[in-house]
Every structure is written in structure tokens, then in C-alpha cells.
Design a protein around this motif. Structure first.
Motif, mmCIF file in Angstrom:
data_model
loop_
_atom_site.group_PDB
_atom_site.id
_atom_site.type_symbol
_atom_site.label_atom_id
_atom_site.label_comp_id
_atom_site.label_asym_id
_atom_site.label_seq_id
_atom_site.Cartn_x
_atom_site.Cartn_y
_atom_site.Cartn_z
ATOM 1 N N MET A 117 0.755 -1.191 0.130
ATOM 2 C CA MET A 117 0.061 -0.077 -0.119
ATOM 3 C C MET A 117 0.916 1.422 0.094
ATOM 4 S SD MET A 117 -2.937 -1.023 2.408
ATOM 5 C CE MET A 117 -3.701 0.628 2.372
ATOM 6 N N GLY A 118 0.421 2.306 -0.806
ATOM 7 C CA GLY A 118 1.197 3.395 -0.724
ATOM 8 C C GLY A 118 0.935 4.244 0.557
ATOM 9 N N GLN A 119 2.073 5.164 0.831
ATOM 10 C CA GLN A 119 2.016 5.893 1.965
ATOM 11 C C GLN A 119 2.095 7.447 1.573
ATOM 12 O OE1 GLN A 119 5.512 4.945 4.302
ATOM 13 N NE2 GLN A 119 4.529 2.921 4.904
ATOM 14 N N LYS A 120 0.836 8.038 2.441
ATOM 15 C CA LYS A 120 0.782 9.434 2.099
ATOM 16 C C LYS A 120 1.012 10.418 3.062
ATOM 17 C CE LYS A 120 -2.716 8.157 -1.577
ATOM 18 N NZ LYS A 120 -2.684 6.482 -1.190
ATOM 19 N N VAL A 121 1.568 11.368 2.738
ATOM 20 C CA VAL A 121 1.748 12.541 3.735
ATOM 21 C C VAL A 121 1.264 13.727 3.513
ATOM 22 C CG1 VAL A 121 3.912 13.761 5.043
ATOM 23 C CG2 VAL A 121 4.231 11.399 4.301
ATOM 24 N N SER A 122 0.791 14.463 4.505
ATOM 25 C CA SER A 122 0.050 15.799 3.966
ATOM 26 C C SER A 122 1.245 16.800 3.631
ATOM 27 C CB SER A 122 -0.538 16.177 5.346
ATOM 28 O OG SER A 122 -1.005 17.600 5.227
ATOM 29 N N PRO A 123 0.833 17.273 2.314
ATOM 30 C CA PRO A 123 1.921 18.404 2.233
ATOM 31 C C PRO A 123 2.068 19.532 2.983
ATOM 32 C CG PRO A 123 0.325 17.882 0.314
ATOM 33 C CD PRO A 123 -0.031 17.453 1.484
ATOM 34 N N ILE A 124 1.037 19.799 3.992
ATOM 35 C CA ILE A 124 1.075 21.081 4.891
ATOM 36 C C ILE A 124 1.881 20.353 6.314
ATOM 37 C CG2 ILE A 124 -0.443 22.425 6.170
ATOM 38 C CD1 ILE A 124 -0.820 22.798 3.652
ATOM 39 N N GLY A 125 1.420 19.209 6.756
ATOM 40 C CA GLY A 125 2.234 18.802 7.896
ATOM 41 C C GLY A 125 3.767 18.512 7.597
ATOM 42 N N LEU A 126 3.875 18.083 6.153
ATOM 43 C CA LEU A 126 5.519 17.920 5.823
ATOM 44 C C LEU A 126 6.308 19.165 5.919
ATOM 45 C CD1 LEU A 126 7.552 15.792 4.778
ATOM 46 C CD2 LEU A 126 6.546 16.421 2.685
ATOM 47 N N ARG A 127 5.588 20.182 5.854
ATOM 48 C CA ARG A 127 6.533 21.761 5.537
ATOM 49 C C ARG A 127 6.195 22.512 6.906
ATOM 50 N NH1 ARG A 127 5.110 19.405 0.936
ATOM 51 N NH2 ARG A 127 6.250 19.960 -0.850
ATOM 52 N N ILE A 128 5.672 22.146 7.796
ATOM 53 C CA ILE A 128 5.428 22.805 9.090
ATOM 54 C C ILE A 128 7.006 22.990 9.582
ATOM 55 C CG2 ILE A 128 4.677 22.756 11.412
ATOM 56 C CD1 ILE A 128 2.021 21.691 10.651
ATOM 57 N N GLY A 129 7.141 24.385 9.940
ATOM 58 C CA GLY A 129 8.367 24.647 10.496
ATOM 59 C C GLY A 129 9.444 25.051 9.346
ATOM 60 N N ILE A 130 9.138 25.057 7.981
ATOM 61 C CA ILE A 130 9.832 25.172 6.870
ATOM 62 C C ILE A 130 9.380 26.125 6.308
ATOM 63 C CG2 ILE A 130 10.575 24.215 4.791
ATOM 64 C CD1 ILE A 130 10.732 21.506 6.162
ATOM 65 N N ASN A 131 8.101 26.051 5.759
ATOM 66 C CA ASN A 131 7.437 27.394 5.086
ATOM 67 C C ASN A 131 6.048 27.416 5.247
ATOM 68 O OD1 ASN A 131 6.313 25.415 3.358
ATOM 69 N ND2 ASN A 131 7.943 25.838 1.867
ATOM 70 N N LYS A 132 5.493 26.617 6.374
ATOM 71 C CA LYS A 132 4.183 26.514 7.026
ATOM 72 C C LYS A 132 4.132 26.650 8.368
ATOM 73 C CE LYS A 132 2.184 25.493 2.736
ATOM 74 N NZ LYS A 132 1.404 26.567 2.123
ATOM 75 N N ASP A 133 3.057 27.329 8.811
ATOM 76 C CA ASP A 133 2.967 27.575 10.360
ATOM 77 C C ASP A 133 2.029 26.682 10.871
ATOM 78 O OD1 ASP A 133 5.027 29.446 10.354
ATOM 79 O OD2 ASP A 133 3.391 31.075 9.992
ATOM 80 N N TRP A 134 1.784 26.454 12.313
ATOM 81 C CA TRP A 134 0.799 25.683 13.051
ATOM 82 C C TRP A 134 -0.330 26.527 13.086
ATOM 83 C CZ3 TRP A 134 1.600 20.786 14.272
ATOM 84 C CH2 TRP A 134 2.712 20.587 14.491
ATOM 85 N N GLU A 135 -1.604 26.032 12.776
ATOM 86 C CA GLU A 135 -2.990 26.672 12.908
ATOM 87 C C GLU A 135 -3.313 27.085 14.414
ATOM 88 O OE1 GLU A 135 -5.871 24.776 10.311
ATOM 89 O OE2 GLU A 135 -4.671 25.386 8.662
ATOM 90 N N SER A 136 -2.721 26.072 15.065
ATOM 91 C CA SER A 136 -3.022 26.635 16.582
ATOM 92 C C SER A 136 -1.704 27.097 17.233
ATOM 93 C CB SER A 136 -3.730 25.378 17.122
ATOM 94 O OG SER A 136 -5.038 25.300 16.782
ATOM 95 N N THR A 137 -1.702 28.158 17.834
ATOM 96 C CA THR A 137 -0.297 28.412 18.455
ATOM 97 C C THR A 137 -0.548 28.779 19.924
ATOM 98 O OG1 THR A 137 0.178 29.521 16.292
ATOM 99 C CG2 THR A 137 1.768 29.976 18.341
ATOM 100 N N TRP A 138 -0.117 27.859 21.010
ATOM 101 C CA TRP A 138 -0.178 28.056 22.481
ATOM 102 C C TRP A 138 0.319 26.974 23.108
ATOM 103 C CZ3 TRP A 138 -2.832 23.775 23.883
ATOM 104 C CH2 TRP A 138 -3.826 23.189 22.886
ATOM 105 N N TYR A 139 0.685 27.297 24.270
ATOM 106 C CA TYR A 139 1.328 26.203 24.999
ATOM 107 C C TYR A 139 0.415 25.967 26.463
ATOM 108 C CZ TYR A 139 4.001 23.838 28.592
ATOM 109 O OH TYR A 139 4.798 23.228 29.267
ATOM 110 N N ALA A 140 0.304 24.626 26.721
ATOM 111 C CA ALA A 140 -0.634 24.328 27.870
ATOM 112 C C ALA A 140 0.171 23.055 28.427
ATOM 113 C CB ALA A 140 -1.847 24.001 27.369
ATOM 114 N N ASP A 141 -0.368 23.023 29.741
ATOM 115 C CA ASP A 141 0.188 22.160 30.646
ATOM 116 C C ASP A 141 -0.870 20.612 30.457
ATOM 117 O OD1 ASP A 141 -1.952 22.686 32.236
ATOM 118 O OD2 ASP A 141 -0.589 23.606 33.672
#
Length: 223
Positions: free
Chosen positions: A1-25
Motif C-alpha cells: 500500500m502507498g503511504q501518503k503524507v500531508s503536504p501541509i504537515g510535511l512543511r510545518i516549520g519550513i514554510n508553513k505555520d501551525w494553525e493553533s499557536t499556544w502552550y498548555a500543561d
């Protein structure tokens, strides 16, 4: 079976940002995550006709900032900002009390270069019983005419009532999915037709990014 990776998730931290930005315990992480999901679900459901591309959420101590990227900002803002106040009242019912709730509405200037909006446009046409090939080819032409370097659109499901589930796709230009510097926008949508649900996917290649990408590129304005 083929393995597919999200083009957005693959580039987070490179040229894409997180859609939720916060820190929590550990005590508040799950609650924050659920609130983010509820906020996005509420906006997508109640403002489906407002061409909402994405919703980003930022949290700091006592402050919640919601950025709504839309192709039709006027429909959300309303007359003299009345729409914003209505959204605030509804969101306050979905979240825990905060000292300050800020809602920014940012315009997507080129809706034909936004993969999510293109996918939703195709899904809307399929629900109106437009022929699948016609809907896909027209969307592809609009994207390329808007200045994209490459685009692929794909649908999967029971396209015709009498047929079995199948998939159909069209592509034009380049689409370097494995090149991390490539700016590739990816969006999905679902069409609810008489024959069943049809999944819609769209990839748009806008060119290479050699420097740091700003999350507000091609999207401006704030209310």
C-alpha cells in the motif's frame, strides 16, 4: 500500500505555520484542543457560504485571538462590525471565560490560489449536479490562470448514481510534493450528492520559497 503524507504537515516549520499557536500543561491541553475544534466547527457550519479558508487560533494568558481567513470578509464582519459581535457572543458560549477575546477577519485576495476554497467550489458544483469532468477542468483552468505553477484536483466516491465508487483526477503544470522548499497549498472538501459522499482534494503549487515564509502571504487586511 502507498503511504501518503500531508503536504501541509510535511512543511510545518519550513514554510508553513501551525494553525493553533499556544502552550498548555497536561491539565488544560485537552480542554484547549477541544475548544479549538469547537470554534472551527462552529465557524465552518454557520458561515459555510462565507468562503472560509482556515481559522488560526492564538492563546496567551487570559487572551484568545482568532484569525479568520476568508474570501468574503464583508459577510462575516457585517454592518459596522455587527457580525463580529455576534460571533463573539456565540464563541463565548463554547469556551471557558477569558479576559480578552479578539477576532480578526483577514481577506484571501486570490481565492483561486487557495486550495481549500477551490476544493469547496468543486464540491458545491458537484452538489448542484454539474458534471464531474467539467467541474474539475474548470477549477484547474481558473487556478492556472490565477498564476499557479501547477495544480492537481481529484475526486473519489460514487460519481454517478448508477456506478460504483471510483476516483478521477486532473493535473496541469508541476507539482513537486517531495521538495520541501516548494510552496504547496493543500485543501479538502466533501460533496453530499444523491449517490453518496464524494471526497474532493486539491493541490496548488505556487513556486519555491527560499527565505522564511510569512503566514500572512497573499492574505492581508484586518478588522
Amino acid at each position: 500500500m502507498g503511504q501518503k503524507v500531508s503536504p501541509i504537515g510535511l512543511r510545518i516549520g519550513i514554510n508553513k505555520d501551525w494553525e493553533s499557536t499556544w502552550y498548555a500543561d497536561k491539565a488544560t491541553f485537552a480542554a484547549n484542543l477541544k475548544e479549538d475544534q469547537e470554534i472551527r466547527k462552529f465557524l465552518k457550519k454557520n458561515y459555510a457560504s462565507s468562503a472560509i479558508s482556515k481559522v488560526t487560533i492564538e492563546r496567551t494568558e487570559g487572551k484568545l485571538v482568532i484569525n479568520i481567513f476568508t474570501g468574503k470578509p464583508g459577510m462575516i464582519i457585517g454592518t459596522k462590525g455587527a457580525g463580529i459581535e455576534t460571533i463573539k457572543k456565540q464563541i463565548n458560549k463554547l469556551i471557558r471565560p477569558v479576559k480578552l477575546l479578539v477576532i480578526n477577519v483577514k481577506e484571501v485576495k486570490k481565492i483561486d490560489l487557495d486550495a481549500t476554497l477551490v476544493a469547496e467550489s468543486i464540491a458545491e458544483q458537484l452538489e448542484k449536479r454539474v458534471a464531474a469532468k467539467r467541474a474539475l477542468k474548470q477549477a484547474l483552468q481558473r487556478v492556472m490562470k490565477a498564476g499557479a505553477k501547477g495544480c492537481k484536483v481529484q475526486i473519489g466516491g460514487v460519481i454517478k448514481v448508477s456506478d460504483k465508487a471510483m476516483s478521477e483526477k486532473y493535473m496541469e503544470g508541476n507539482l513537486p510534493l517531495q521538495t520541501l522548499r516548494a510552496s504547496i497549498d493543500y485543501g479538502t472538501a466533501t460533496a453530499f450528492t444523491a449517490g453518496g459522499t464524494i471526497g474532493v482534494k486539491c493541490w496548488i503549487y505556487k513556486g519555491d520559497i527560499l527565505g522564511k515564509k510569512k503566514s500572512s502571504e497573499n492574505k492581508g487586511g484586518q478588522e
